[in-house]
Design a protein around this motif. Structure first.
Motif, short mmCIF file in Angstrom:
data_model
loop_
_atom_site.label_atom_id
_atom_site.label_comp_id
_atom_site.label_asym_id
_atom_site.label_seq_id
_atom_site.Cartn_x
_atom_site.Cartn_y
_atom_site.Cartn_z
N TRP A 1 1.03 -1.32 0.09
CA TRP A 1 0.13 -0.09 0.06
C TRP A 1 0.84 1.14 -0.06
N GLU B 1 -9.65 -0.36 1.19
CA GLU B 1 -9.64 -1.74 0.36
C GLU B 1 -11.05 -1.67 -0.30
N HIS C 1 -9.57 -1.35 -4.41
CA HIS C 1 -9.05 -2.49 -4.67
C HIS C 1 -10.50 -3.54 -5.01
N VAL D 1 -8.16 -2.59 5.23
CA VAL D 1 -7.21 -3.00 4.08
C VAL D 1 -7.58 -4.48 3.83
N ARG D 2 -8.55 -5.08 4.07
CA ARG D 2 -9.16 -6.43 3.87
C ARG D 2 -10.32 -6.64 4.08
N HIS E 1 -4.72 -8.58 1.84
CA HIS E 1 -3.46 -7.84 1.04
C HIS E 1 -2.10 -7.99 2.16
#
Length: 377
Positions: A180, A193, A197, A233-234, A255
């Protein structure tokens, strides 16, 4: 065992292209990594003409222009938006917070292809659509995973009935390492995220199951102990489809698998009543590597009728998501210029629905977990 695949025409790997690839020159707003790794290599392959480039880092813009033979480097955004005497398409490759200010400077009646996401949230996305309508801007969003060669081939196989007459399962599973820190602007992104993403997978699933959109979802998006300074982030999603309650659709992303590739995973699995397909989303496993000349993506299909129940590798002809997928969104935008009734599949109105799904995902993750009661006696 001999199978019927030998008698089938090859699966499609190429998106619909404009009649004249030179009909709408490109002005790139942004000269970052996504431009040099995705946009410009794709445009060179497709024969699209890049007329000029602007970046707030002029030295970077000059370097990119020299490498890719771009004739004009603009000193300011105003110059980039006002220097052309011919129609152009503005290719926005900037952080989402910059999209609205740029749209306000772009000439009315222009064509624009903007990098995803279309804002940080649904409210931003609605504001972008409103500005485009008020300024008569023909806008679409670079949700390019829809156009990855292995996805085009998969959609062709589905359309031709190789997986049966009904899809039953779609699963996206990513357990890899994403650096990141390569994108400093993400440090302050509130829904990192989801918006930057897994938006690709949400949009892809919408495309695979069109015209049906999910009617409900469950989502959890969380931070990671190794990077507590970053927002979630996930993520994991599970979707409900009103038209088919038995359809099972899930996304899982993590990630922070930094222990090599032996057990890293990055794939799309699609199952139907008479077959299945598995695509390797190879770019997630190759961040920071030179992949030129390598086949990092793959597609395998097992069909009761076409391959007699055997798994078969589909020849992708050395085409990967990076850069080939980036041909599709720009090709669609230029095709609209040639024929105003030829609307891109990632038009801002459709991208708005993807943003609506992500808004529901954020709401689900922050507000709608079911508590467990341990008062058992």
């Amino acid at each position: 065992m001999k199978h019927n695949l030998l008698h089938q025409r090859p699966l499609n790997l190429i998106p619909p292209l404009p009649k004249n690839p030179y009909s709408l020159p490109i002005v790139s707003i942004g000269a970052g990594a996504i431009v040099t790794l995705g946009h410009l290599p794709a445009y060179e392959l497709a024969g699209f003409r890049v007329k000029g480039i602007f970046d707030i880092n002029r030295d970077r813009a000059l370097d990119v222009a020299k490498k890719w033979n771009i004739p004009n480097v603009y000193n300011t955004l105003n110059e980039a938006c006002g220097s052309s005497s011919e129609d152009v398409i503005y290719d926005l490759a900037v952080p989402s917070k910059q999209i609205i200010p740029i749209l306000k400077q772009i000439p009315m009646n222009s064509h624009v292809l903007m990098q995803k996401p279309m804002g940080e949230n649904l409210s931003d996305a609605q504001a972008i659509v409103k500005i485009c309508k008020e300024r008569h801007i023909h806008g679409s969003v670079n949700l390019q995973l829809r156009y990855a060669p292995y996805i085009l081939a998969l959609k062709d196989a589905i359309h031709r009935g190789w997986l049966g007459d009904r899809l039953t399962t779609i699963e996206v599973h990513v357990n890899a390492h994403t650096a990141w820190t390569s994108w400093p602007f993400l440090a302050t992104a509130p829904r990192l995220e989801l918006i930057y993403h897994s938006i690709h997978y949400v949009d892809l699933i919408r495309d695979l199951l069109a015209p049906h959109d999910p009617s409900a979802l469950h989502c959890r998006s969380s931070q990671h102990a190794a990077m507590p300074h970053l927002t979630p982030v996930r993520s994991s999603y599970s979707f409900v489809y009103a038209h088919d309650p038995m359809l099972y659709v899930n996304i899982y992303t993590n990630h922070h698998h930094r222990w090599g590739k032996n057990h890293a995973q990055s794939y799309l699995l699609v199952e139907g009543t008479e077959g299945t397909a598995r695509a390797q989303i190879g770019d997630n496993l190759a961040y920071g590597e030179c992949t030129e000349g390598k086949q990092v993506d793959s597609l395998q299909i097992c069909s009761d009728k076409i391959t007699n129940g055997e798994w078969v590798d589909i020849d992708l002809q050395q085409r990967n998501r990076f850069p080939h997928a980036f041909i599709g969104p720009m090709a669609a935008a230029i095709r609209r210029y040639e024929n105003e009734n030829d609307r891109p599949s990632t038009d801002i109105e459709d991208a708005l629905k993807t943003m609506a799904v992500l808004e529901a995902a954020w709401d689900s993750s922050t507000n709608h977990m079911t508590s467990i009661s341990y008062k058992l006696t």
